[in-house]
Design a protein around this motif. Structure first.
Motif, mmCIF file in Angstrom:
data_model
loop_
_atom_site.group_PDB
_atom_site.id
_atom_site.type_symbol
_atom_site.label_atom_id
_atom_site.label_comp_id
_atom_site.label_asym_id
_atom_site.label_seq_id
_atom_site.Cartn_x
_atom_site.Cartn_y
_atom_site.Cartn_z
ATOM 1 N N ALA A 100 -17.767 -2.607 -6.011
ATOM 2 C CA ALA A 100 -16.784 -3.698 -6.075
ATOM 3 C C ALA A 100 -15.367 -3.136 -5.989
ATOM 4 O O ALA A 100 -14.504 -3.698 -5.305
ATOM 5 N N HIS A 101 -15.132 -2.015 -6.650
ATOM 6 C CA HIS A 101 -13.818 -1.369 -6.586
ATOM 7 C C HIS A 101 -13.512 -0.892 -5.166
ATOM 8 O O HIS A 101 -12.389 -1.023 -4.685
ATOM 9 N N LEU A 102 -14.509 -0.360 -4.492
ATOM 10 C CA LEU A 102 -14.303 0.130 -3.130
ATOM 11 C C LEU A 102 -13.962 -1.012 -2.171
ATOM 12 O O LEU A 102 -13.112 -0.849 -1.288
ATOM 13 N N ILE A 103 -14.582 -2.166 -2.350
ATOM 14 C CA ILE A 103 -14.236 -3.320 -1.507
ATOM 15 C C ILE A 103 -12.801 -3.733 -1.772
ATOM 16 O O ILE A 103 -12.041 -4.015 -0.847
ATOM 17 N N SER A 104 -12.418 -3.760 -3.033
ATOM 18 C CA SER A 104 -11.031 -4.088 -3.376
ATOM 19 C C SER A 104 -10.076 -3.089 -2.741
ATOM 20 O O SER A 104 -9.048 -3.469 -2.179
ATOM 21 N N CYS A 105 -10.417 -1.829 -2.788
ATOM 22 C CA CYS A 105 -9.610 -0.774 -2.174
ATOM 23 C C CYS A 105 -9.473 -1.004 -0.670
ATOM 24 O O CYS A 105 -8.402 -0.842 -0.093
ATOM 25 N N MET A 106 -10.567 -1.435 -0.035
ATOM 26 C CA MET A 106 -10.540 -1.689 1.413
ATOM 27 C C MET A 106 -9.602 -2.841 1.755
ATOM 28 O O MET A 106 -8.989 -2.856 2.809
ATOM 29 N N GLU A 107 -9.486 -3.797 0.861
ATOM 30 C CA GLU A 107 -8.700 -5.002 1.129
ATOM 31 C C GLU A 107 -7.215 -4.828 0.836
ATOM 32 O O GLU A 107 -6.390 -5.419 1.507
ATOM 33 N N VAL A 108 -6.870 -4.050 -0.180
ATOM 34 C CA VAL A 108 -5.471 -4.030 -0.620
ATOM 35 C C VAL A 108 -4.717 -2.737 -0.329
ATOM 36 O O VAL A 108 -3.497 -2.726 -0.407
ATOM 37 N N ASN A 109 -5.392 -1.682 -0.011
ATOM 38 C CA ASN A 109 -4.708 -0.406 0.194
ATOM 39 C C ASN A 109 -4.222 -0.230 1.622
ATOM 40 O O ASN A 109 -4.628 -0.957 2.525
ATOM 41 N N VAL A 110 -3.361 0.752 1.785
ATOM 42 C CA VAL A 110 -2.854 1.078 3.113
ATOM 43 C C VAL A 110 -3.971 1.654 3.970
ATOM 44 O O VAL A 110 -5.026 2.050 3.463
ATOM 45 N N ARG A 111 -3.739 1.708 5.235
ATOM 46 C CA ARG A 111 -4.774 2.004 6.220
ATOM 47 C C ARG A 111 -5.645 3.226 5.896
ATOM 48 O O ARG A 111 -6.853 3.132 5.897
ATOM 49 N N PRO A 146 -18.582 -8.740 -0.924
ATOM 50 C CA PRO A 146 -18.275 -8.565 0.504
ATOM 51 C C PRO A 146 -17.895 -9.857 1.225
ATOM 52 O O PRO A 146 -17.068 -9.835 2.127
ATOM 53 N N ILE A 147 -18.472 -10.991 0.841
ATOM 54 C CA ILE A 147 -18.204 -12.208 1.608
ATOM 55 C C ILE A 147 -16.763 -12.682 1.476
ATOM 56 O O ILE A 147 -16.282 -13.417 2.318
ATOM 57 N N SER A 148 -16.083 -12.237 0.452
ATOM 58 C CA SER A 148 -14.696 -12.681 0.262
ATOM 59 C C SER A 148 -13.694 -11.827 1.039
ATOM 60 O O SER A 148 -12.495 -12.081 0.967
ATOM 61 N N MET A 149 -14.175 -10.856 1.786
ATOM 62 C CA MET A 149 -13.269 -10.004 2.559
ATOM 63 C C MET A 149 -12.597 -10.814 3.661
ATOM 64 O O MET A 149 -13.187 -11.726 4.223
ATOM 65 N N GLY A 150 -11.363 -10.478 3.956
ATOM 66 C CA GLY A 150 -10.599 -11.201 4.968
ATOM 67 C C GLY A 150 -11.157 -11.068 6.375
ATOM 68 O O GLY A 150 -11.106 -12.009 7.162
ATOM 69 N N ASP A 151 -11.697 -9.937 6.702
ATOM 70 C CA ASP A 151 -12.255 -9.675 8.032
ATOM 71 C C ASP A 151 -13.720 -10.110 8.039
ATOM 72 O O ASP A 151 -14.574 -9.478 7.417
ATOM 73 N N THR A 181 -10.808 5.335 3.911
ATOM 74 C CA THR A 181 -11.558 6.268 3.080
ATOM 75 C C THR A 181 -12.516 5.520 2.159
ATOM 76 O O THR A 181 -13.694 5.874 2.051
ATOM 77 N N CYS A 182 -12.025 4.459 1.522
ATOM 78 C CA CYS A 182 -12.888 3.665 0.632
ATOM 79 C C CYS A 182 -14.058 3.062 1.408
ATOM 80 O O CYS A 182 -15.184 3.037 0.916
ATOM 81 N N GLU A 183 -13.785 2.602 2.619
ATOM 82 C CA GLU A 183 -14.853 2.035 3.439
ATOM 83 C C GLU A 183 -15.905 3.090 3.775
ATOM 84 O O GLU A 183 -17.110 2.830 3.710
ATOM 85 N N GLN A 184 -15.465 4.286 4.125
ATOM 86 C CA GLN A 184 -16.415 5.344 4.469
ATOM 87 C C GLN A 184 -17.253 5.738 3.263
ATOM 88 O O GLN A 184 -18.465 5.951 3.379
ATOM 89 N N VAL A 185 -16.622 5.820 2.098
ATOM 90 C CA VAL A 185 -17.366 6.150 0.882
ATOM 91 C C VAL A 185 -18.397 5.052 0.611
ATOM 92 O O VAL A 185 -19.568 5.336 0.329
ATOM 93 N N LEU A 186 -17.984 3.790 0.731
ATOM 94 C CA LEU A 186 -18.894 2.675 0.496
ATOM 95 C C LEU A 186 -20.073 2.701 1.467
ATOM 96 O O LEU A 186 -21.214 2.498 1.085
ATOM 97 N N ARG A 187 -19.796 2.962 2.728
ATOM 98 C CA ARG A 187 -20.850 2.960 3.746
ATOM 99 C C ARG A 187 -21.847 4.107 3.575
ATOM 100 O O ARG A 187 -23.020 3.963 3.893
ATOM 101 N N HIS A 188 -21.393 5.248 3.078
ATOM 102 C CA HIS A 188 -22.241 6.437 3.063
ATOM 103 C C HIS A 188 -22.758 6.832 1.681
ATOM 104 O O HIS A 188 -23.646 7.672 1.586
ATOM 105 N N ALA A 189 -22.230 6.214 0.651
ATOM 106 C CA ALA A 189 -22.667 6.572 -0.701
ATOM 107 C C ALA A 189 -23.977 5.880 -1.041
ATOM 108 O O ALA A 189 -24.290 4.814 -0.514
#
Length: 182
Positions: free
Chosen positions: A38-49, A81-86, A54-62
């Motif tokens: 949940a933290h990694l999704i938040s990181c993907m949504e609010v952090n700089v590129r 995940p469903i609340s993500m903007g993309d 990085t958070c997305e890659q960790v989420l995908r591979h962890a």
């Protein structure tokens, strides 16, 4: 100072800066690896590129730990995940969550036993409802008060009768509810 000394000093500063950046980035990656999904999704949504990537890659591979998976299933984890903007990325991450063992119909223990579909039903975001239904969310699951997602959406509609998004959500839920079960 002569030119050669200045050049050596600048080169040393450049190398020291590069090493510092690598150390900081490594520390960020390490802390991201210890964070929950949940933290990694938040990181993907609010952090700089770069940090979002990085958070997305960790989420995908962890691998989700048993504790992280249990926490997600205690808190209707498919809702994250469903609340993500993309929308495309939301679908990819939802599929990833489900592949890793998140239960799309898990009730949130702290929120009246709402599933992700209950939350999406009142969120005024039909795309979230459609995505959850596409991946097998059950429309007949009841919360601790005995209400289905459709019943919740209809309850909200009594206060927002002209809400076209909510009307679309209700249409999607009614269609899914009336679909013959296989």
């Amino acid at each position: 100072m002569n030119r050669e000394t200045i050049r050596s000093l600048l080169l040393w500063l450049l190398v020291a800066s590069a090493v510092s950046l690598v150390v900081l980035y490594t520390a960020f990656v390490y802390s991201s690896m210890r964070a929950g999904p949940a933290h990694l999704i938040s990181c993907m949504e609010v952090n700089v590129r770069m940090s979002a990537w990085t958070c997305e890659q960790v989420l995908r591979h962890a691998t989700f730990s048993k504790e992280h998976l249990a926490e997600l299933n205690r808190s209707a984890g498919a809702r994250f995940p469903i609340s993500m903007g993309d929308t495309r990325k939301a679908e990819e991450i939802l599929a990833l969550f489900l592949d890793k063992g998140v239960d799309i119909n898990a009730p949130d223990e702290r929120l009246n036993g709402w599933t992700a579909l209950h939350g999406a039903a009142i969120s005024r975001e039909p795309k979230e409802v459609a995505l959850l239904l596409k991946y097998g969310a059950k429309v007949d699951v009841r919360d601790t008060h005995g209400r289905t997602p459709l019943e919740l959406a209809r309850l909200v509609q009594t206060k927002r009768q002209d809400d076209s998004q909510l009307a679309e959500t209700i249409r999607l839920l009614e269609t899914a509810q009336n679909k013959p079960r296989s």
